[in-house]
Design a protein around this motif. Structure first.
Motif, short mmCIF file in Angstrom:
data_model
loop_
_atom_site.label_atom_id
_atom_site.label_comp_id
_atom_site.label_asym_id
_atom_site.label_seq_id
_atom_site.Cartn_x
_atom_site.Cartn_y
_atom_site.Cartn_z
N PHE A 60 10.35 11.07 -15.58
CA PHE A 60 10.67 11.91 -14.43
C PHE A 60 9.72 11.60 -13.27
CE2 PHE A 60 10.14 15.91 -12.03
CZ PHE A 60 11.45 16.06 -11.58
N GLY A 61 8.43 11.49 -13.58
CA GLY A 61 7.46 11.13 -12.54
C GLY A 61 7.69 9.75 -11.98
N PHE A 62 8.16 8.84 -12.83
CA PHE A 62 8.46 7.48 -12.39
C PHE A 62 9.58 7.48 -11.34
CE2 PHE A 62 11.47 3.95 -13.19
CZ PHE A 62 10.75 2.94 -12.59
N LEU A 63 10.61 8.27 -11.57
CA LEU A 63 11.71 8.35 -10.60
C LEU A 63 11.22 8.93 -9.27
CD1 LEU A 63 14.61 9.61 -12.90
CD2 LEU A 63 14.24 7.30 -12.03
N LEU A 64 10.37 9.95 -9.35
CA LEU A 64 9.82 10.52 -8.12
C LEU A 64 8.94 9.50 -7.38
CD1 LEU A 64 8.79 14.13 -9.23
CD2 LEU A 64 10.80 13.44 -7.92
N MET A 115 9.17 6.23 -7.52
CA MET A 115 10.03 5.20 -6.93
C MET A 115 10.64 5.69 -5.62
SD MET A 115 12.20 3.03 -9.68
CE MET A 115 12.83 2.08 -8.33
N ALA A 116 11.15 6.93 -5.65
CA ALA A 116 11.75 7.48 -4.44
C ALA A 116 10.72 7.60 -3.32
CB ALA A 116 12.37 8.85 -4.74
N ALA A 117 9.51 8.09 -3.67
CA ALA A 117 8.46 8.22 -2.66
C ALA A 117 8.05 6.85 -2.11
CB ALA A 117 7.25 8.93 -3.25
N GLY A 118 7.97 5.86 -2.99
CA GLY A 118 7.60 4.51 -2.55
C GLY A 118 8.62 3.92 -1.60
N ILE A 163 8.78 -2.94 -6.20
CA ILE A 163 9.36 -2.37 -4.98
C ILE A 163 8.66 -2.96 -3.76
CG2 ILE A 163 9.70 -0.25 -3.66
CD1 ILE A 163 9.91 1.26 -6.25
N GLY A 164 7.33 -3.03 -3.81
CA GLY A 164 6.60 -3.60 -2.69
C GLY A 164 6.59 -5.11 -2.69
N ALA A 187 0.83 -1.21 0.00
CA ALA A 187 0.00 0.00 0.00
C ALA A 187 0.86 1.25 0.00
CB ALA A 187 -0.92 -0.01 1.22
N ALA A 188 2.02 1.19 0.66
CA ALA A 188 2.92 2.34 0.71
C ALA A 188 3.51 2.65 -0.66
CB ALA A 188 4.05 2.08 1.71
N VAL A 189 3.56 1.66 -1.54
CA VAL A 189 4.02 1.89 -2.91
C VAL A 189 2.89 2.45 -3.76
CG1 VAL A 189 4.83 0.78 -5.02
CG2 VAL A 189 5.83 0.16 -2.82
#
Length: 702
Positions: A527-531, A533-536, A591-592, A124-126
């Motif tokens: 660019f949004g994908f990198l953000l 990933m970092a947020a996840g 990631i999750g 869920a955090a991802v």
């Protein structure tokens, strides 16, 4: 009759079919591992009880059953049963110890509780941060993220509340003295070797991650993969001023040329209008010189050639149609590349656009290339002779007014009116349009001078010329838009070739090159994908810190994330799938998903050390012995749930398949490697944590 209802029905039915197929395959995996129909039944209940409440939340958020939301449900089918699998497998293990079903359910649920909560909350955090991505990609991620996160959280509730209760009253005790099989003995031998050579293990894992990143340049990149919908929109554009009768005649010629294609089911012709698809080069405003032909190819499974192959034949058949610009209209993202040249000097801008258009036609694999600068229409150019006009006392404004009245008429407030009972109709008087083509007529117009009226030719240079049919502006600067059909080629690959073209590398002064349309969204996507990933990763770390009450132990769990990169990128490369929006969604999911395996191992290792009094080495070996089966079961169940998406036998799966391929590939490598690498990483982080604790204890004493 032209209708897209059948297309929507096929997409919906195929999504529902994939949902059922994925659920059944996931449950088949549970039965093959546990060989207990009661345990399979308890796990199966988690699926409908997780998905049905999700529909209620979707309704609350205003989501519809569309490609994105159904895709989210199809993908998480294998994940929804994971929590129940972990719970049931642990309960079965306690039942085999000879415990009663109620005691086994109670003790197993307490033992696995933190791990199940952690695995669901990491997923869920991802998904939740992904739902807040900005821009056009965020429109795709928003519904996907909320739908997937909601389903996962409902599966957590079912696994923690309902699954143990059902197991306590429906499962039966089966005392079995278990011994490690040959595979388990072989695996534990690898674990022991990895623990004895932990630094070498971590270095090898790091090298594999670097090699995984080296695969990325070999994978083509695009916005959205091309699909075969069985429908093509053919645009016909004739020169400005063409009458509708001529447009109809050309459209009939085109239809006649395409009729022999055996896959063509029907043709729907629209004369004098085009589809409004947001393409600035093919506006939705109807004109007599434009026509649209909708070509129906039928379903892909009923023909031997793909839509792109059929469109290539259409281009070859229509190559000799003179005086018409013919191309396919894009109805989906990822089919067109739009380039914009911007500048204030119209002449220089036109020359730069012509050079870029010539260079674009040299790129292999592209379809038709069009430019807004190529649309010229005849016009009369009047250039005042300021010196002669001054001698005769003629103002420039009088010259302009004479030309305006002759061509467009006078201002409405100065025109005579036809009085009707309910309104007034302005009477506009002007020169007949057929007479405007005669240069001499314009030259004889009289303009007022200081000594009386003089002919227009005496104070101005009059000539026939051609000019743009319309002038477009982008960011307040004059621009020319060039559009190229990608014809199935990846957008990123074509953009890289465009940047190397001489006309782009050496633009004239004052001319700038801009990315718009899919090219602009393409950059925004990555660019949004990198953000995201970092947020996840940050969200996962914070969740794990709260659950494990440690700042360093979550780092052990996150070591499984880079281990999934090799499988994801490798599968995309082997299957010739581009790194596109659905593939990026799959990478975000990994990631999750990859963290789930680590959580199961680390949670039991911590428990074995703290509650059972085992040393670090024995605790890790015991954790691998007890948690290897649920790790492998959940991985195979998840892969089985996504397998129907990869093949998509019921309908076109071009959008869904890259995501499932990336997830399955990442699951394979992350599972195989994390079962060995995570124990080695645990020892390093655990020793580092203990070292920090000792340092903190010494400080007050000093």
């Amino acid at each position: 009759m032209n209708s897209s209802v059948e297309e929507a029905e096929r997409s919906y039915s195929s999504s529902m079919t994939m949902l059922w197929e994925g659920a059944l395959l996931a449950l088949a995996v549970v039965f093959l591992f546990l060989r207990d129909w009661r345990a399979t039944w308890v796990s199966a209940v988690a699926l409908p009880l997780s998905i049905i409440p999700t529909f209620a939340v979707m309704h609350l958020f205003g989501f519809s059953l569309n490609l994105i939301t159904l895709l989210a449900l199809s993908v998480v089918v294998g994940i929804l049963v994971d929590d129940a699998i972990v719970e049931v497998e642990n309960i079965v293990r306690h039942l085999r110890m000879g415990k009663t079903p109620i005691d086994a359910a109670r003790e197993a649920a307490d033992e696995i509780g933190i791990a199940v909560i952690a695995t669901s909350l990491t997923l869920a955090a991802v998904f939740v941060p992904v739902a807040f991505m900005p821009g056009i990609p965020g429109k795709f991620f928003r519904e996907f993220g909320w739908t997937a996160a909601t389903a996962v959280l409902f599966s957590l509730l079912v696994a923690r509340l309902l699954t143990p209760m059902m197991a306590a009253y429906q499962m039966r005790a089966k005392p079995v003295h278990e011994q490690d099989g040959r595979v388990m003995v072989w695996y534990l031998g690898w674990v022991d070797a990895a623990l004895r050579h932990r630094w070498r293990t971590l270095v090898i894992a790091a090298v594999l991650f670097v090699l995984s990143l080296a695969i990325v340049p070999f994978i083509p990149a695009t916005f959205i993969p091309t699909s075969d919908l069985g429908r093509s929109n053919l645009s016909i554009e004739l020169p400005p001023g063409t009458r509708i009768e001529e447009t109809f005649s050309v459209a009939e010629v085109v239809r006649t040329k395409l009729a022999p294609i055996k896959e063509l089911k029907q043709v729907y012709s629209s004369i004098g209008a085009v589809l409004d698809i947001g393409d600035p080069t093919k506006t939705g405003i109807g004109e007599t010189r434009k026509a649209t032909l909708i070509l129906d190819w039928g379903e892909a499974r009923h023909r031997g050639r793909s839509q792109k192959q059929l469109e290539a034949e259409v281009r070859s058949r229509l190559a000799n149609v003179a005086g018409a610009r013919i191309g396919f209209l894009s109805t989906e993202p990822g089919e067109l590349m739009q380039l914009v040249l911007s500048g204030d000097d119209g002449k220089t801008l036109g020359e730069a656009a012509a050079a870029l258009e010539r260079d674009l036609r040299t790129l292999s694999g592209l379809g038709s290339v069009t430019s807004t600068a190529a649309l010229l229409r005849p016009e009369i150019v009047i250039v005042p002779d300021t010196a002669r006009a001054a001698d005769l006392g003629v103002a420039t404004a009088d010259i302009a007014e004479a030309a305006r009245i002759a061509t467009a008429g006078d201002f409405s407030q100065r025109l005579a009116k036809l009085n009707l009972p309910d309104r007034q109709v302005p009477i506009r008087v002007g020169v007949a349009k057929s007479a405007l083509a005669t240069e001499s007529l314009i030259a004889d117009l009289r303009v007022p001078g200081k000594n009386g009226p003089v002919p227009l030719s005496a104070v101005a240079d009059i000539r026939l010329d051609s000019g743009p049919a319309q002038i477009d502006r982008y960011q307040r600067s004059r621009n020319v838009t060039l559009t190229a059909e990608l014809n199935g080629r990846p957008l990123g690959e074509v953009m890289a070739e465009v940047e190397r073209l001489p006309s782009v590398a050496k633009l004239p002064p004052g001319i700038s090159f801009l990315n718009t349309g899919d090219a602009e969204v393409f950059v925004e996507l990555f660019f949004g994908f990198l953000l995201a990933m970092a947020a996840g990763l940050i969200c996962i770390y914070m969740v794990l810190v709260l659950l494990f009450n440690s700042a360093l132990q979550p780092l052990t769990i996150l070591t499984a994330v880079p281990l999934s990169a090799g499988g994801a990128f490798g599968m995309l490369l082997l299957t010739q799938n581009a790194l596109s929006l659905p593939a990026l969604i799959g990478l975000l999911m990994l990631i999750g998903v990859a963290s789930k395996n680590s959580i199961l191992l680390v949670d039991y290792a911590v428990m074995a050390e703290q509650d059972h009094g085992l040393n670090q080495h024995d605790a890790l070996v015991d954790a691998c012995r007890k948690r290897a089966q649920p790790v492998v079961m959940t991985t195979i169940a998840m892969a089985a749930g996504m397998a129907p998406i990869v093949f998509g036998l019921s309908a076109d799966s071009s959008f869904r398949a890259p995501m499932a391929i990336a997830v399955i590939g990442g699951l394979i490598t992350s599972t195989l490697l994390s079962l060995i690498v995570v124990p080695a990483a645990y020892t390093v982080v655990d020793d580092l944590t203990e070292w920090f604790r000792k340092r903190l204890r010494r400080r007050p004493a000093q």
